[in-house]
Design a protein around this motif. Structure first.
Motif, PDB file in Angstrom:
ATOM      1  N   ASP A   3       0.533   7.609  74.088  1.00  0.00           N
ATOM      2  CA  ASP A   3       0.923   6.487  74.939  1.00  0.00           C
ATOM      3  C   ASP A   3      -0.294   5.684  75.401  1.00  0.00           C
ATOM      4  O   ASP A   3      -0.208   4.466  75.584  1.00  0.00           O
ATOM      5  N   HIS A  39      -1.195  16.131  70.172  1.00  0.00           N
ATOM      6  CA  HIS A  39      -1.553  15.148  71.190  1.00  0.00           C
ATOM      7  C   HIS A  39      -0.987  15.507  72.565  1.00  0.00           C
ATOM      8  O   HIS A  39      -1.053  14.711  73.484  1.00  0.00           O
ATOM      9  N   SER A  81      -4.059  10.949  73.690  1.00  0.00           N
ATOM     10  CA  SER A  81      -2.661  10.760  74.077  1.00  0.00           C
ATOM     11  C   SER A  81      -2.094   9.508  73.414  1.00  0.00           C
ATOM     12  O   SER A  81      -2.683   8.431  73.480  1.00  0.00           O
ATOM     13  N   SER A 129       2.033  15.698  73.552  1.00  0.00           N
ATOM     14  CA  SER A 129       3.061  14.726  73.921  1.00  0.00           C
ATOM     15  C   SER A 129       4.183  15.395  74.710  1.00  0.00           C
ATOM     16  O   SER A 129       4.484  16.576  74.512  1.00  0.00           O
TER      17      SER A 129
END
Length: 696
Positions: A249, A82, A247, A84
């Motif tokens: 978040d 992802h 993503s 991150s």
């Protein structure tokens, strides 16, 4: 004459030595304790990577294991699937192969070389952690080659560079491919992760799979249904009828759910596909079976609505991208945006080319501007965090006065415990940094069992920490001294403090570029020829990532020259000074961008300013008071008064009276007019006026 000649020879030698070091830095060969002559003792935290590199190179040669022709070079990024900023221990592949544990950096391994690139935050740390098998490319220094430039130098006749397509963003893939164009160096997407193949299962940390939970509306400020409507509208405006969200978040913000799959960040490992009528969440379903998450997402409803979240297994994303994308005219795929790398190359490759619409995720800009409930929550979180910090600092100071000995790890663990005591705290927002003396000169140093220094009273201690509260995310840095600081330490501390003060007082039109503000954070250091090799600040989420796009504050960073501040943004300002092997100073506060509606701009632009949220005292004995003007002293007194009112009330409410009295002592009034000193020189009485604007 002999003295002059000696001086000329000395400076010539210094110049030649400096030039030679610059040449070694550009080649990546300037390494600590890696000289071919002598037997210098290697740093305590250095990792022996020899056997790991041998195994990896054997795999690079194996057509059977690769499923394709051998590769001559292999790229290992810091990313998970992802992209991150912080990744689970399970996904720290670059750390496993190199030994370097910093959050940023890429490695390239060839048949006879291993190279690591990282930025100024980690130069010292990387040099100590990677062994002599490795070259170290210190980004930020002049003449450092990019990854592509280095490959072209090493392979003038061409080669094959392998990479796991899930672990490299499309942005990075295209950038490397563009730079390699015409060099006969082919970028190969491998179906197998070579680091996974050589990483023994018994040594590899387990993948985190903890239960997800709902973020209540009293913290989120907006329900996920309305967020879906906003995102769908922006997706349509961009020219797409669906979007894939990669993503973590962004998924957490969009659905108002949180998890614990990433260290220090409350995220759930998942993918999401959103169209105008459906929402598909790709996740481990077992993680949703507690805390009413399925009911909250309407996932168990017999009737499907536009806000019903349909649950799929995490791995089904790859098949669904192939099939579902055929249903859409265009599917928006997240592109690079500051700290958000965007979707992986694998995501792009699983969507038909004519269906792709690369575009910066609209969720980034929606979540970066906090709503009123999030703003109030961030303020409450910082008051509680200030109380925890004051209580901690009071405890350490008292114990050291009694003769107790602490190490860096002791301080980090004790601070973490103090934060856990706060209501609605879910622990750290990043790993606590405590660096004493020379360790504090490494901007992102974290103590380990091999480097754990005892805290003495002859140097500064840099303490950087933060917490995740349901109300918001915090991050604060303070540098303290438990003895008598020397002149250099006081001047460095004060000039770093001046950077924060000057920055915080800025009023500006809303079309000013973020890069321009960075000058204020650095100007007091620039005055004496000093600087720091990291950004001055970054965006901060609300019970989310501690490093959030789209805000990056750095005068020479391209994205900072294009971005502007918006009311509702939260961000850090963290100037510093680092004297290698001696001491470090860094101070960090979180600011809110606020509108100043009473000011009118002749061009029609609004005026903005900053409000300081972090409420932790500065150490006055580290201040060189003669460097502080009257307005700057007044700023400190106003700041200290706010700490007394807000944090003082919280400390009393919690019954933390030791912390309260420490806070009162460390926020005492600072004389706002510089005192005039009288001294006798010989028989002449000299009045030395050091008051502001008074000179003889």
């Amino acid at each position: 004459m002999e003295g002059i000649l000696f001086g000329v020879i000395f400076y010539c030698c210094v110049f030649v030595s400096f030039a030679y070091d610059e040449e070694l830095i550009a080649k990546g060969e300037l390494r600590k304790a890696c000289s071919k002559h002598g037997n210098a003792i290697p740093p305590a935290r250095r990792i022996n990577s020899t056997l790991r590199l041998i195994e990896l190179r054997q795999l690079m040669d194996s057509e059977v294991r690769l499923g394709t022709h051998p590769v001559d070079a292999y790229l290992v990024t810091s990313s998970d699937e992802h992209q991150s900023v912080e990744v689970d221990e399970y996904d720290r592949r670059r750390e496993y192969i190199s030994g370097f544990s910093g959050s940023y950096g890429d490695a390239i391994i060839t048949r006879d070389k291993a190279v690591l690139w990282t930025d100024g935050r980690y130069h010292l740390q990387a040099d100590e952690q990677i062994d002599c098998n490795w070259l170290l490319m210190r980004e930020g220094h002049k003449n450092i080659p990019t990854r592509s430039q280095w490959l072209k130098e090493q392979f003038p006749n061409g080669t094959r560079l392998g990479v796991n397509p899930k672990l490299i963003s499309e942005y990075m893939w295209k950038g490397i491919k563009h730079e390699l164009a015409g060099a006969k160096i082919h970028l190969i997407a491998l179906n197998v992760s070579l680091i996974d193949e050589i990483w023994p299962k018994e040594q590899r940390p387990r993948k985190r799979t903890k239960d997800a939970f709902i973020l209540d509306i009293k913290y989120a400020g907006k329900n996920y249904t309305s967020k879906l409507e906003e995102v769908r509208m922006l997706v349509q405006q961009a020219g797409a009828d669906a979007m894939v969200v990669t993503s973590l978040d962004e998924i957490a913000w969009l659905l108002n759910i949180r998890g614990r799959d990433i260290p220090y960040s409350p995220f759930l490992r998942s993918y999401l596909i959103l169209d105008m009528d459906n929402v598909f969440l790709y996740v481990n379903p077992k993680q949703l079976q507690q805390n009413d998450v399925l009911r909250y997402l309407h996932a168990q409803s017999g009737l499907r609505h536009y806000d019903t979240v349909q649950i799929r297994n995490y791995s089904e994303i790859w098949a669904d991208l192939r099939t579902k994308s055929q249903l859409y005219n265009k599917i928006l795929i997240p592109a690079h945006c500051v700290y958000s790398e965007g979707a992986s190359h694998a995501i792009y490759e699983h969507i038909f080319p004519d269906k792709r619409l690369p575009y910066q995720s609209p969720i980034i800009y929606l979540k970066s501007v906090k709503n009123q409930m999030e703003i109030e929550g961030m303020k409450r979180a910082h008051v509680k965090d200030g109380a925890a910090m004051c209580d901690f600092l009071a405890y350490i100071e008292t114990q050291m006065a009694k003769g107790r000995i602490f190490t860096e790890v002791d301080l980090a663990n004790i601070l973490d415990d103090f934060r856990y005591e706060q209501l609605e705290s879910l622990g750290n927002s990043f790993r606590t940094i405590v660096g004493f003396a020379g360790n504090g000169a490494q901007p992102h140093y974290t103590p380990t069992k091999n480097t754990n220094a005892v805290i003495f009273d002859n140097a500064t201690v840099v303490i950087e920490s933060g917490a995740q509260y349901y109300e918001g995310t915090t991050s604060v840095t303070r540098s303290v001294h438990y003895g008598e600081p020397d002149v250099l330490m006081k001047e460095a501390y004060t000039r770093v403090l001046l950077g924060q003060i000057v920055f915080s007082t800025l009023t500006f039109p809303n079309n000013m570029k973020i890069a321009e503000a960075d000058i204020l954070a650095r100007s007091s250091l620039w005055e004496i020829g000093l600087d720091y090799l990291h950004e001055s600040g970054h965006g901060v989420g609300s019970f989310s990532g501690v490093k959030e796009s789209p805000i990056a504050i750095q005068y020479d960073l391209e994205v900072s020259t294009k971005q502007t501040f918006k009311a509702g943004y939260f961000f850090t300002i963290e100037p510093g000074y680092y004297k290698e092997g001696y001491f470090g100073v860094r101070l960090q506060n979180i600011f809110e961008v606020v509108e100043k509606p009473w000011l009118a701009h002749t061009s029609g632009h609004k005026y903005l300013g900053f409000k300081t949220l972090t409420l932790v005292p500065y150490q006055q004995k580290l201040m060189a008071m003669e460097l502080l003007s009257t307005p700057q002293r007044k700023w400190l007194n106003r700041y200290n008064e706010e700490i007394r009112q807000e944090v003082g009330a919280e400390l009393k409410r919690q019954g933390k009276m030791d912390g309260f009295y420490w806070m009162m002592e460390n926020t005492k009034y600072i004389p706002e007019n510089k005192s005039c000193r009288i001294s006798l020189v010989g028989t002449t009485l000299l009045f030395i006026f050091s008051c502001l604007n008074l000179t003889l």
